[in-house]
Design an enzyme around this catalytic site. Structure first.
Site, PDB file in Angstrom:
ATOM      1  N   SER A  11       0.861  -1.179   0.000  1.00 48.43           N
ATOM      2  CA  SER A  11       0.000   0.000   0.000  1.00 48.43           C
ATOM      3  C   SER A  11       0.901   1.233   0.000  1.00 48.43           C
ATOM      4  O   SER A  11       1.937   1.233  -0.679  1.00 48.43           O
ATOM      5  CB  SER A  11      -0.921  -0.069   1.212  1.00 48.43           C
ATOM      6  OG  SER A  11      -1.929   0.894   1.126  1.00 48.43           O
ATOM      7  N   HIS A  38      -2.805  -1.408  -3.189  1.00 50.27           N
ATOM      8  CA  HIS A  38      -3.806  -0.341  -3.066  1.00 50.27           C
ATOM      9  C   HIS A  38      -3.344   0.814  -3.932  1.00 50.27           C
ATOM     10  O   HIS A  38      -2.175   1.128  -3.982  1.00 50.27           O
ATOM     11  CB  HIS A  38      -3.915   0.141  -1.618  1.00 50.27           C
ATOM     12  CG  HIS A  38      -4.376  -0.927  -0.682  1.00 50.27           C
ATOM     13  ND1 HIS A  38      -4.138  -0.870   0.663  1.00 50.27           N
ATOM     14  CD2 HIS A  38      -5.053  -2.070  -0.895  1.00 50.27           C
ATOM     15  CE1 HIS A  38      -4.667  -1.928   1.248  1.00 50.27           C
ATOM     16  NE2 HIS A  38      -5.220  -2.689   0.322  1.00 50.27           N
ATOM     17  N   ASP A 131      -4.408  -4.146   6.210  1.00 49.28           N
ATOM     18  CA  ASP A 131      -4.779  -5.121   5.183  1.00 49.28           C
ATOM     19  C   ASP A 131      -3.558  -6.009   4.895  1.00 49.28           C
ATOM     20  O   ASP A 131      -2.430  -5.535   4.897  1.00 49.28           O
ATOM     21  CB  ASP A 131      -5.205  -4.379   3.909  1.00 49.28           C
ATOM     22  CG  ASP A 131      -5.874  -5.313   2.895  1.00 49.28           C
ATOM     23  OD1 ASP A 131      -6.236  -6.444   3.266  1.00 49.28           O
ATOM     24  OD2 ASP A 131      -6.021  -4.896   1.735  1.00 49.28           O
TER      25      ASP A 131
END
Lengths: 187, 292
Positions: A11, A38, A131
């Site tokens: 991310s 992401h 995540d």
């Protein structure tokens, strides 16, 4: 062993790391590489092109039900969950975001773990949320290999620290060591 | 939303038992649904209900209203206003101009979910001066989402992200980047920040004809209507090849010559029927050339 695969989740702060990995991965890398990253809103489009400039291997955003082929890096498409089916093809889902994320790293990792079992290597990179932690745990539960980028090497350490707390982690590695690991897999 | 903590709590065996229970107790058959997606949805339903698979299946067999609710939860789909701006730009500049000259335009949103795509289309048609001569048809398997679509009221905070899409699609022209159009939101919807809602204006709410419809088992939900354009985005990703082919045949048989089918950004048509369509990006055209 032909049935191995590598999955990378990242991310915030992972973009440069992914670029470095792709620019140094051997051209003959013999396994599929799944990238679940992401994305910031402004890079929703053109991400494949941006990654492809420096990559040694082909990068594709898979379509639903595409068969998985070795030696290709597959990027989870923006705004979809990317799932790996046990018959080694992709399934996309527009189901709701999980932990505010779509694609969800947890989901991609868990489905890949289920399909590839102990032949999967899961790698979690820099990020600002948690995540990927449960996904990496799924990789560990299926006896796959688990790698986390060294939090000290990360721009943002939340995601890697959360993964280390949640999953059995085999290796904590710097970016260079991750690159070396992938080179070694190539043989 | 944040209750996802057991990535794979159910087994393939459990999934089979679930499919069997649904099949026995209702007219729904999920056996040809994409396995991973179905599993994921089932896990979510279990977690939302705080139930474990065995007790859950027992209750499905005994409690009809619980069964109906579960089927609705499994088949619900998420969408946003102007999802995938590039697809909307293509519709605006490459597709709709081809049918703009027709006396009447028929558009079917197959699997319309909560209706954001339907409203996006109507807004775009209105901006192009085509809304009055267009008939909007929309269908979904799930009657709850149709009710939401009819109301046309959405959460503001969630959709806030997608007002960017509205701007991109309606105000910007990728073929003429310097030229920005003025389009006001209030022409189409009211934003109420206190209530956290976006409410579609009534001339848009009243326009479409909705119908509950199963793409896999039922014929054209609007008998006698031939379509200029069918949108079916992010629906067939939940089906296997066999089901997909059935759906594509249904579309083929009800699209006009030179009419088009639009699939989602990462969906493609495979199988025998694909040779009857001309493919242009995400668009499949039933061309005269291929269907003399």
């Amino acid at each position: 062993m032909t049935n191995k695969a590598v999955i990378i989740g990242g991310s915030a702060g992972s973009f440069q790391v992914v670029i470095r990995i792709l620019s140094q991965i051997p051209k003959s890398f013999p396994y599929p590489l799944f990238l679940c990253l992401h994305r910031l809103k402004h890079v929703r489009e053109g991400f494949v092109e941006a990654l492809s400039i420096k990559s040694n291997i082909t990068i594709l955003e898979p379509n639903d039900k595409d068969r998985i082929k070795p030696g290709i890096a597959y990027l989870a498409p923006s705004n979809y969950h990317l799932l790996i089916e046990p018959e080694f093809h992709f399934a996309l889902s527009s189901g709701e975001p999980i932990n505010h994320s779509r694609p969800s790293i947890d989901l991609s990792f868990a489905s890949a773990a289920y399909a590839y079992r102990n032949n999967l290597t899961g790698i979690i990179l820099s990020g600002a949320n948690k995540d990927g932690a449960l996904g990496l745990k799924a990789v560990a539960d299926f006896e796959g290999t688990t790698i986390v980028q060294d939090p000290n090497d990360c721009q943002i350490r939340t995601m890697t620290e959360s993964a280390i707390k949640t999953a059995r982690v085999d290796h904590v590695l710097s970016t260079d060591q991750i690159i070396a690991f992938l080179a070694k897999m190539t043989g | 939303m944040d209750n996802f903590d057991t990535p794979l709590s159910i087994s393939e065996e459990d999934l089979k038992r679930f499919i069997e229970a649904i099949k026995t107790a209702s007219t729904y058959d999920f056996s040809e649904y994409s396995e991973k997606s179905l599993m994921r949805r089932l896990e979510k339903v279990l977690s939302d209900n705080q139930m474990e698979i065995s007790g859950f299946i027992d209750r499905l067999k005994q409690d009809t209203s619980f069964l109906e609710k579960t089927i609705k939860d499994i088949t619900v789909n998420t969408t946003e206003l102007f999802r995938d701006p590039t697809a909307w730009h293509m519709l605006k500049y490459n597709v709709l101009p081809l049918i703009a000259q027709n006396d009447e335009i028929n558009i079917w949103h197959a699997g319309c979910s909560t209706g954001q795509e339907v409203y996006s289309m109507m807004i775009m048609l209105n901006e192009m001066g085509l809304l009055n001569k267009t008939n909007i048809y929309a269908s979904d398997l799930n009657s709850d989402v149709i009710e939401t679509a009819k109301k046309g009221v959405y959460k503001y905070r969630f959709n806030l992200l997608y007002l960017d899409n509205f701007d991109k699609v309606l105000k910007e022209n990728p073929h003429d980047p310097g030229n920005k159009a003025e389009v006001s939101y209030s022409k189409y919807f009211d934003i109420n920040k206190v209530k956290d809602t976006i409410s579609m204006n009534s001339f848009l709410q009243k326009k479409p004809l909705y119908k509950k419809h199963d793409l896999v088992t039922e014929p054209n939900p609007f008998p006698g209507v031939a379509y200029d354009l069918i949108l079916c985005r992010n629906v067939i990703i939940y089906f296997n090849y066999n089901l997909q082919n059935k759906v594509f045949s249904l579309f083929f048989n009800n699209i006009k010559i030179n009419g088009a089918l639009l699939l989602g950004m990462h969906e493609s048509m495979l199988g025998p029927i694909s040779s009857r369509f001309e493919k242009k990006g995400q668009l499949y055209i039933k061309s005269k050339k291929l269907n003399p």
